[in-house]
Enzyme design. Sequence first.
Site, PDB file in Angstrom:
ATOM      1  CB  THR A 189      67.487  32.091  42.398  1.00 22.42           C
ATOM      2  OG1 THR A 189      67.926  33.195  41.607  1.00 22.42           O
ATOM      3  CG2 THR A 189      66.569  31.213  41.569  1.00 22.42           C
ATOM      4  N   GLY A 213      70.840  36.821  42.150  1.00 15.57           N
ATOM      5  CA  GLY A 213      71.899  35.999  42.709  1.00 15.57           C
ATOM      6  C   GLY A 213      71.412  34.579  42.918  1.00 15.57           C
ATOM      7  CB  CYS A 214      73.255  31.373  43.133  1.00 12.79           C
ATOM      8  SG  CYS A 214      74.633  31.850  44.206  1.00 12.79           S
ATOM      9  CE1 TYR A 215      74.051  29.810  49.311  1.00 11.12           C
ATOM     10  CE2 TYR A 215      75.455  31.739  49.097  1.00 11.12           C
ATOM     11  CZ  TYR A 215      75.301  30.408  49.411  1.00 11.12           C
ATOM     12  OH  TYR A 215      76.386  29.664  49.834  1.00 11.12           O
TER      13      TYR A 215
END
Length: 346
Positions: free
Chosen positions: A153, A149-151
């Site tokens: 990472t 997921g983006c958060y």
Amino acid sequence: MLRVAILGGSGYAGSELLRILHGHPFVKITAVTSERSAGRSVLDVLPHLTAFSHLTYEALNLKTIFKKADIFFLALPHKTAQDVVAELYSNDKLIIDLSADYRLKDPDVYEQWYKTPHRQRALLKKAVYGLPEIYGEKISRTRLVANPGCYPTGAILGLAPAVYNGLIDTGSITIDSKSGVSGAGRSQELAYMFSEVNDGLKAYAIGTHRHTPEIEQEISHLAKKEIKVNFTPHLIPMDRGILTTIYAKLKGNISASRIDQLYKDFYKRKSFVRILDEGRFPTTKQVRGTNYCEIALAVVQRTRTLIIVSVIDNLIKGASGQAIQNMNIMLGLKEDTALTSLALFP
């Protein structure tokens, strides 16, 4: 040329996959699906992708789609991806799944946070968490990558060297992240419309965001013990980018210069992580449109606190760019193939 299919190719992640893969020298996009846009051309749905006027979205048909490509990127909703991955895996395809369905190793944890059963528990064990800076060797040997997921990472890359080297009290970790609106997807929900978001800043899902167990899983793996974190995401009125600020109490008396060196050693020869020199702090504009993560460090001696700031483009290093980085590793290509673009400015 290897054939690539993008399943769920009309959202922001799918759009960025198409854009970046257009410049990849070793692959050709042969199929793209979208339930909502089936029968329409890519150019009609995403007018900036002029190179794809010949390509038409199709409905996802599991009985035929596996014949159309060698490599599959899945930008499908959570839960939907579970059985699609299983079908592709049984047909010996390479799979990079951008949903959350194969990220969490414990299916019970997945069910707790995503409120749905995991129907592919055996296959879940074969998936490799797709953070190349940590799992590059495993990624090179798998057929199924669970793209982070983006958060997580931004948070994991920021924390990993400190946790691995035992620099911090792991019971004191607080993560504050601010994301552009594209992190919510190409949604028509009221909460993400211009007048709702513009000129404001809000915290949401405090203590309950679904990326929390993903961060905890990976940090616990590095620490070799169970860790819980406080994580609060915020929605900020910009298109793309995530800035994450992490706070943790230092263990022992260690200098800022020593911490800086440990971070640089940890990410030595990692193409897409940059540790900024002391006194420099990143902005999201420095990585906009790129696959880079920039990290800055500060030690507050008065409170013995390590403060870590990381920035990524949520759609690139936080999604599609990292997915292509994973594909490159799976294929034995240079990790940065098609991913060396400089940041967009302004």
